[in-house]
Design a protein around this motif. Structure first.
Motif, PDB file in Angstrom:
ATOM      1  N   TYR A  43       0.813  -1.209   0.000  1.00  0.00           N
ATOM      2  CA  TYR A  43       0.000   0.000   0.000  1.00  0.00           C
ATOM      3  C   TYR A  43       0.848   1.261   0.000  1.00  0.00           C
ATOM      4  N   ASN A  46      -2.567   3.923  -2.952  1.00  0.00           N
ATOM      5  CA  ASN A  46      -3.386   3.457  -4.070  1.00  0.00           C
ATOM      6  C   ASN A  46      -3.781   2.004  -3.824  1.00  0.00           C
ATOM      7  N   SER A  47      -5.038   1.698  -4.129  1.00  0.00           N
ATOM      8  CA  SER A  47      -5.535   0.323  -4.047  1.00  0.00           C
ATOM      9  C   SER A  47      -6.021  -0.078  -5.433  1.00  0.00           C
ATOM     10  N   TYR A  48      -5.912  -1.373  -5.756  1.00  0.00           N
ATOM     11  CA  TYR A  48      -6.250  -1.847  -7.092  1.00  0.00           C
ATOM     12  C   TYR A  48      -7.206  -3.028  -7.021  1.00  0.00           C
ATOM     13  N   GLY A  83     -11.386   8.450  -1.284  1.00  0.00           N
ATOM     14  CA  GLY A  83     -10.499   8.737  -2.402  1.00  0.00           C
ATOM     15  C   GLY A  83     -11.231   8.893  -3.717  1.00  0.00           C
ATOM     16  N   HIS A  86     -10.193   5.652 -10.398  1.00  0.00           N
ATOM     17  CA  HIS A  86      -9.802   5.828 -11.795  1.00  0.00           C
ATOM     18  C   HIS A  86      -9.904   4.474 -12.490  1.00  0.00           C
ATOM     19  N   ARG A 119      -8.356   1.794  -9.872  1.00  0.00           N
ATOM     20  CA  ARG A 119      -7.350   2.293  -8.927  1.00  0.00           C
ATOM     21  C   ARG A 119      -8.030   3.321  -8.039  1.00  0.00           C
ATOM     22  N   GLU A 121      -7.291   6.088  -5.456  1.00  0.00           N
ATOM     23  CA  GLU A 121      -6.245   6.986  -4.959  1.00  0.00           C
ATOM     24  C   GLU A 121      -6.746   7.635  -3.674  1.00  0.00           C
TER      25      GLU A 121
END
Length: 139
Positions: A43, A46-48, A83, A86, A119, A121
């Motif tokens: 981490y 950003n997380s995906y 956040g 995207h 993503r 943010e």
């Protein structure tokens, strides 16, 4: 209340896989769904998460990128991440976050029609663990 650094929060998040991703619907409602980061837990703010192009998740993010992630962990750990989401469709970027376990949902891997990477943010992170709580603004 002692605020933590992003690195300290990342350490607490290192083993957490499932998050509740909350989006805003076109009718102004909130909609949450569990999402797996499939072990992609380095981490950095950003997380995906992978999903399908035709999903409600993508529709909601297209209309309003403001989201929330809710996570919980051992010893009464709770994390809320506010956040912006995207949508990423570039194969090279998706490849960086792909793991073989994803094939149970995306049978042809990255060649599965309509696969999209989300993503998130982070802008603000709040955490609670027992009497320890705090907030971090991510730049």
């Amino acid at each position: 209340m002692a605020d933590k650094t992003l690195k300290e929060i990342a350490t607490k998040m290192a083993k957490l896989d499932i998050a509740l991703l909350t989006t805003h619907t076109s009718r102004g409602q909130l909609s949450s769904r569990p999402m797996s980061n499939n072990g992609d837990v380095e981490y950095d703010g950003n997380s995906y998460y992978f999903t399908f192009e035709e999903s409600r998740t993508v529709k909601d993010i297209t209309e309003n990128q403001h989201v929330n992630l809710g996570l919980s962990g051992p010893k009464g750990l709770y994390i809320s991440i506010v956040g912006n989401a995207h949508l990423i469709r570039q194969r090279a970027t998706m490849q960086q976050h792909w793991v073989p376990d994803l094939e149970k949902w995306f049978k042809d891997g990255l060649d599965t029609p309509g696969v999209v990477l989300v993503r998130v943010e982070a802008k603000r992170i709040k955490y609670w663990q027992g009497e320890d709580e705090g907030e971090l603004t991510v730049q």
